[in-house]
Scaffold this motif. Structure first.
Motif, PDB file in Angstrom:
ATOM      1  N   GLU A   1      60.126  -7.113  45.513  1.00  0.00           N
ATOM      2  CA  GLU A   1      61.624  -7.006  45.056  1.00  0.00           C
ATOM      3  C   GLU A   1      62.563  -6.573  45.811  1.00  0.00           C
ATOM      4  O   GLU A   1      63.598  -7.192  45.646  1.00  0.00           O
ATOM      5  CB  GLU A   1      61.422  -5.981  43.473  1.00  0.00           C
ATOM      6  N   THR A   2      61.996  -5.674  46.630  1.00  0.00           N
ATOM      7  CA  THR A   2      63.238  -4.682  47.453  1.00  0.00           C
ATOM      8  C   THR A   2      63.566  -5.933  48.578  1.00  0.00           C
ATOM      9  O   THR A   2      64.599  -5.955  48.980  1.00  0.00           O
ATOM     10  CB  THR A   2      62.535  -3.623  48.157  1.00  0.00           C
ATOM     11  N   CYS A   3      62.357  -6.561  49.001  1.00  0.00           N
ATOM     12  CA  CYS A   3      62.657  -7.686  50.074  1.00  0.00           C
ATOM     13  C   CYS A   3      63.736  -8.861  49.670  1.00  0.00           C
ATOM     14  O   CYS A   3      64.468  -9.128  50.582  1.00  0.00           O
ATOM     15  CB  CYS A   3      61.193  -8.366  50.489  1.00  0.00           C
ATOM     16  N   ILE A   4      63.386  -9.304  48.496  1.00  0.00           N
ATOM     17  CA  ILE A   4      64.109 -10.583  47.873  1.00  0.00           C
ATOM     18  C   ILE A   4      65.138 -10.358  47.215  1.00  0.00           C
ATOM     19  O   ILE A   4      66.031 -11.181  46.681  1.00  0.00           O
ATOM     20  CB  ILE A   4      63.210 -11.608  47.422  1.00  0.00           C
ATOM     21  N   GLY A   5      65.281  -9.147  46.690  1.00  0.00           N
ATOM     22  CA  GLY A   5      66.350  -8.615  45.997  1.00  0.00           C
ATOM     23  C   GLY A   5      66.494  -9.168  44.441  1.00  0.00           C
ATOM     24  O   GLY A   5      67.410  -9.595  43.784  1.00  0.00           O
ATOM     25  N   VAL A   6      65.315  -9.113  43.839  1.00  0.00           N
ATOM     26  CA  VAL A   6      65.065  -9.622  42.622  1.00  0.00           C
ATOM     27  C   VAL A   6      64.255  -8.456  41.721  1.00  0.00           C
ATOM     28  O   VAL A   6      63.469  -7.836  42.301  1.00  0.00           O
ATOM     29  CB  VAL A   6      64.199 -10.854  42.575  1.00  0.00           C
ATOM     30  N   SER A   7      64.617  -8.254  40.530  1.00  0.00           N
ATOM     31  CA  SER A   7      64.131  -7.142  39.690  1.00  0.00           C
ATOM     32  C   SER A   7      63.137  -8.233  38.517  1.00  0.00           C
ATOM     33  O   SER A   7      63.904  -8.831  37.820  1.00  0.00           O
ATOM     34  CB  SER A   7      65.128  -6.224  39.072  1.00  0.00           C
ATOM     35  N   TYR A   8      61.915  -7.959  38.892  1.00  0.00           N
ATOM     36  CA  TYR A   8      61.129  -8.712  37.607  1.00  0.00           C
ATOM     37  C   TYR A   8      60.744  -7.746  36.309  1.00  0.00           C
ATOM     38  O   TYR A   8      60.606  -6.741  36.453  1.00  0.00           O
ATOM     39  CB  TYR A   8      59.744  -8.953  38.089  1.00  0.00           C
ATOM     40  N   ASN A   9      61.035  -8.321  35.079  1.00  0.00           N
ATOM     41  CA  ASN A   9      60.694  -7.509  33.897  1.00  0.00           C
ATOM     42  C   ASN A   9      59.140  -7.509  33.713  1.00  0.00           C
ATOM     43  O   ASN A   9      58.247  -8.153  34.405  1.00  0.00           O
ATOM     44  CB  ASN A   9      61.524  -8.086  32.677  1.00  0.00           C
ATOM     45  N   LEU A  10      59.011  -6.657  32.537  1.00  0.00           N
ATOM     46  CA  LEU A  10      57.299  -6.625  32.303  1.00  0.00           C
ATOM     47  C   LEU A  10      56.493  -7.748  31.976  1.00  0.00           C
ATOM     48  O   LEU A  10      55.330  -8.158  32.572  1.00  0.00           O
ATOM     49  CB  LEU A  10      57.397  -5.487  31.259  1.00  0.00           C
ATOM     50  N   GLU A  11      57.242  -8.657  31.338  1.00  0.00           N
ATOM     51  CA  GLU A  11      56.593  -9.813  30.808  1.00  0.00           C
ATOM     52  C   GLU A  11      56.441 -10.870  32.130  1.00  0.00           C
ATOM     53  O   GLU A  11      55.444 -11.550  32.495  1.00  0.00           O
ATOM     54  CB  GLU A  11      57.045 -10.817  29.670  1.00  0.00           C
ATOM     55  N   GLN A  12      57.342 -10.859  33.049  1.00  0.00           N
ATOM     56  CA  GLN A  12      57.249 -11.530  34.388  1.00  0.00           C
ATOM     57  C   GLN A  12      56.179 -10.930  35.201  1.00  0.00           C
ATOM     58  O   GLN A  12      55.447 -11.796  35.775  1.00  0.00           O
ATOM     59  CB  GLN A  12      58.656 -11.509  35.064  1.00  0.00           C
ATOM     60  N   LYS A  13      56.322  -9.751  35.503  1.00  0.00           N
ATOM     61  CA  LYS A  13      55.244  -9.068  36.295  1.00  0.00           C
ATOM     62  C   LYS A  13      53.758  -9.374  35.645  1.00  0.00           C
ATOM     63  O   LYS A  13      52.754  -9.491  36.565  1.00  0.00           O
ATOM     64  CB  LYS A  13      55.607  -7.673  36.449  1.00  0.00           C
ATOM     65  N   ASN A  14      53.523  -9.289  34.332  1.00  0.00           N
ATOM     66  CA  ASN A  14      52.311  -9.651  33.751  1.00  0.00           C
ATOM     67  C   ASN A  14      51.992 -11.210  34.138  1.00  0.00           C
ATOM     68  O   ASN A  14      50.769 -11.357  34.359  1.00  0.00           O
ATOM     69  CB  ASN A  14      52.278  -9.547  32.385  1.00  0.00           C
ATOM     70  N   ALA A  15      52.797 -12.038  34.025  1.00  0.00           N
ATOM     71  CA  ALA A  15      52.623 -13.325  34.424  1.00  0.00           C
ATOM     72  C   ALA A  15      52.082 -13.529  35.688  1.00  0.00           C
ATOM     73  O   ALA A  15      51.139 -14.355  36.218  1.00  0.00           O
ATOM     74  CB  ALA A  15      53.751 -14.185  34.108  1.00  0.00           C
ATOM     75  N   ILE A  16      53.017 -12.867  36.591  1.00  0.00           N
ATOM     76  CA  ILE A  16      52.480 -12.907  38.247  1.00  0.00           C
ATOM     77  C   ILE A  16      51.124 -12.277  38.413  1.00  0.00           C
ATOM     78  O   ILE A  16      50.331 -12.799  39.226  1.00  0.00           O
ATOM     79  CB  ILE A  16      53.641 -12.085  39.196  1.00  0.00           C
ATOM     80  N   LYS A  17      50.953 -11.136  37.727  1.00  0.00           N
ATOM     81  CA  LYS A  17      49.390 -10.365  38.092  1.00  0.00           C
ATOM     82  C   LYS A  17      48.434 -11.311  37.454  1.00  0.00           C
ATOM     83  O   LYS A  17      47.351 -11.422  38.024  1.00  0.00           O
ATOM     84  CB  LYS A  17      49.665  -9.201  37.220  1.00  0.00           C
TER      85      LYS A  17
END
Length: 730
Positions: free
Chosen positions: A316-332
């Motif tokens: 998130e720090t590297c690309i300047g994006v903030s993922y919400n909880l449902e997005q983080k869950n989808a990625i994980k």
């Protein structure tokens, strides 16, 4: 009514309904009016199914002046002349297979040597010198060519005498080799994989018993296939097969005979009957194969993730994006599970999630740039969708057809269960467009020790082919499913993503007619829609937008606000005639250098696929063996050449159908809405059109028509059994 006999010289225009415009060389006629045109070429128009330049046609019709296109022979009815054995020998000798022998020489040879000409030439080359005006050079060329085809010449002539063209005959022999003769005498319909079924059926009726069980059973199988093509069904009920058999082939059977033929097809292994459901065997097997392959993948151990929170925070720090909880869950979940599904509408962040998955996968597995290409496959059903994937991730992406090395002539894949690819992470975008055949083929071409991530939108239009893959996988509840609900607006006053959600939920807000930063609804009468669209485009051009920035999406081709009429009007605006721009005319369609065009069929050899949009770069006359007009089209730097005969594969693309827009995004979308679109006004179609817009959406037309579409849930309920098969196998 006049009657003429001759051959088609050139295809100018043809469409999927059989309407044809072309040039025709008249050999003979019984009409006094047409006598002056014998041995001359005229323009013809009318319905001809599967027009072929090698066939001889008898045309009935009227030669009259069209006020726009001049004199044409308007076809009322036609039939193909059944060739005699002598004609077949002439056709063979005059074909491209025999070098140095045109039609005139071929006729002289047959007139001199008779029907046995080929055997006589093979026995003794000097027999050719009995033919008037035969030269040594020409005789050598003909003799060598005949010897080169000596093993197949009898077969080619037999196929030709039945009604196949020389091109069809050589294609059949190339595909079936030594089995050709067996299939030819056993069941002509063996050739249906490479020869159009209507053509095969016509030839069969002309030469064999049209009431035979062989034909009836083949027509039943073709009826089932066409039902799948039309409705997207994997199985059928008895009564609909019976009804469609009558519709497609005018075959009316007693119920007892129909049931007997179905039972015969079941015993012969062509269909499967299960709980009053009738399947083509290949459809039945594909559903079971899909379940078997998915079972192998999902039953392997999950991946263990270490320090996921630290990794995602660093990203998130590297690309300047903030993922919400449902997005983080989808990625994980995608990185942990062997199979995962991510679904969401526009503005929910599917693209940024795919980017995160690929970047974290590369980091966690310490992949070098070379390792990335050999381990990660990014795939999509369309060229434009794969290009979007590549731009997002900076990793090569491709269509599924290209990944599997599709052969368009045989409809086979070089990557298959016997020759698999070895990628370890496979992400498929726009999964709603996957049909049963393509998904089955993909699973056969990849190993089990993989992570498979399917990304799409369950509410979009289903695939063109049979099946309902994405929805069936989600509904089975067997796989990690990550629905994305939260919408990320571009501004506080943006509305496109919210409108898509409202359409999906059948709950339009009170402000849907109000202008927003990215949205406008312009109310107008149906008769004024095209005029208003032209005005919007004109103003957009004045603001600096180009045709590539804008896309008009409409539900259907015909009608006053249909795509055909819109393209005519918009071509005049975006690319008007100029002295320096060359043109090519096909019937009432003019293609011009600079025109925006749409590819209608997959052509993997040229790396261009159904739905790709390009621009006509040049139109020029090239002289090889014969003069040909060549149209070169630029598909994002990929230059593809088309002859005049190939142009049925493209259409103008200033306006395209919503169906063809799937897998694509456009900066600015204009969506006409009118009650004249009839049953094409339904919820999923309008949702798909709206969700194609990235920066702005303008809806032009009737408010009541839009509300009607929102509330119309018409969409064929596809008959599939993948969900239940999955639940039994996994």
């Amino acid at each position: 009514m006049e009657e003429i006999k001759g051959k088609i010289r050139q295809t100018i225009y043809k469409n999927e309904n059989g309407f044809f415009v072309g040039t025709f060389r008249i050999k003979e006629t019984s009409s006094e009016i047409m006598q002056e045109f014998v041995n001359k070429t005229i323009t013809i128009s009318g319905t001809i199914l599967d027009p072929n330049e090698e066939e001889t046609y008898l045309l009935n019709g009227e030669y009259a002046r069209h006020e726009r296109y001049g004199y044409q022979f308007k076809i009322n009815s036609y039939e193909k002349e059944k060739p005699t054995s002598k004609d077949a020998v002439v056709e063979f000798l005059a074909s491209p297979l025999i070098k140095g022998c045109g039609e005139k020489t071929a006729r002289k040879i047959v007139e001199t040597l008779g029907e046995s000409a080929i055997d006589l030439i093979k026995e003794n080359k000097n027999n050719l010198f009995l033919v008037p005006e035969m030269t040594e050079k020409k005789a050598d060329s003909i003799y060598v060519s005949i010897l080169n085809h000596s093993s197949n010449d009898d077969l080619i002539i037999e196929l030709k005498s039945l009604g196949f063209s020389i091109g069809d005959a050589t294609k059949i022999i190339k595909k079936y080799k030594d089995k050709t003769s067996v299939y030819l005498h056993e069941n002509l319909y063996h050739f249906k994989k490479i020869i159009d079924f209507n053509k095969l059926d016509y030839i069969y009726i002309q030469n064999f018993d049209s009431e035979s069980d062989v034909r009836k059973k083949e027509c039943i199988l073709e009826t089932m296939k066409r039902t799948s093509d039309t409705n997207g069904d994997v199985y059928y009920f008895e009564e609909e097969i019976y009804s469609n058999l009558k519709t497609y082939f005018k075959i009316i059977l007693e119920q007892e005979e129909f049931k007997f033929l179905l039972e015969e097809l079941f015993k012969e292994g062509f269909i499967v009957i299960e709980q009053e459901r009738y399947y083509l065997k290949e459809n039945y097997i594909m559903e079971h194969d899909i379940a078997k392959h998915l079972s192998k993948i999902i039953n392997l151990p999950k991946r263990e993730l270490k320090d996921f929170e630290d990794s995602i925070n660093a990203l998130e720090t590297c690309i300047g994006v903030s993922y919400n909880l449902e997005q983080k869950n989808a990625i994980k979940n995608a990185l942990e599970n062997r199979i995962s599904i991510i679904s969401g509408g526009p503005g929910t962040g599917k693209t940024t999630i795919i980017n995160a998955i690929t970047r974290l996968y590369i980091e966690m597995n310490s992949l070098s740039p070379i390792d990335v290409v050999t381990n990660i496959a990014l795939l999509a059903p369309t060229g434009r969708a794969s290009k979007k994937l590549a731009e997002t991730t900076h990793i090569p992406a491709m269509t599924i057809h290209r990944y599997l090395k599709w052969n368009k002539d045989t409809n086979d894949f070089a990557i298959n269960e016997y020759n698999k690819n070895n990628h370890t992470l496979i992400i498929v975008d726009e999964t709603s467009m996957l049909d049963t055949f393509l998904f089955d083929s993909l699973l056969k071409g990849i190993g089990s020790n993989i992570q498979l991530i399917l990304v799409g939108d369950t509410f979009q239009l289903p695939s063109v082919g049979a099946g309902l893959i994405l929805n069936d996988l989600v509904d089975s509840c067997l796989f990690s499913y990550n629905p994305l609900e939260r919408i990320y607006r571009q501004s506080e006053n943006s509305y496109i993503a919210d409108l898509a959600r409202e359409i999906k939920e059948h709950t339009l807000s009170d402000t849907f007619m109000e202008k927003k930063d990215d949205y406008n609804f312009l109310m107008t009468d149906s008769k004024e829609i095209t005029k208003m669209i032209k005005e919007i485009c004109k103003r957009s051009i004045e603001k600096g937008l180009k045709t590539d920035d804008m896309q008009i999406l409409a539900p259907m081709y015909k009608g006053e606000n249909g795509i055909d009429n819109l393209n005519l009007a918009l071509q005049e605006l975006f690319n008007p005639p100029k002295e320096e721009l060359k043109e090519l005319k096909l019937g009432d369609i003019i293609y011009r250098e600079g025109d925006k065009v749409l590819q209608l069929a997959n052509n993997p050899d040229c790396n261009v696929y159904n739905g790709d949009i390009g621009y006509i770069k040049t139109i020029e006359l090239k002289c090889n063996q014969r003069k040909k007009e060549i149209v070169t089209i630029d598909f994002d730097g990929n230059y593809v050449e088309y002859t005049k005969e190939d142009l049925y594969m493209i259409k103008h693309a200033y306006a395209i159908t919503i169906h063809k827009s799937q897998g694509s995004e456009f900066s600015h979308v204009i969506l006409p809405i009118s009650k004249n679109y009839y049953k094409m006004l339904y919820n999923k179609l309008i949702y798909t059109g709206v969700s194609r817009a990235k920066k702005s959406l303008v809806i032009v037309g009737e408010k009541n028509a839009f509300i009607m579409a929102l509330n119309n849930d018409y969409s064929s309920n596809r008959k599939t059994t993948l969900k239940s098969v999955l639940m039994h196998k996994i």
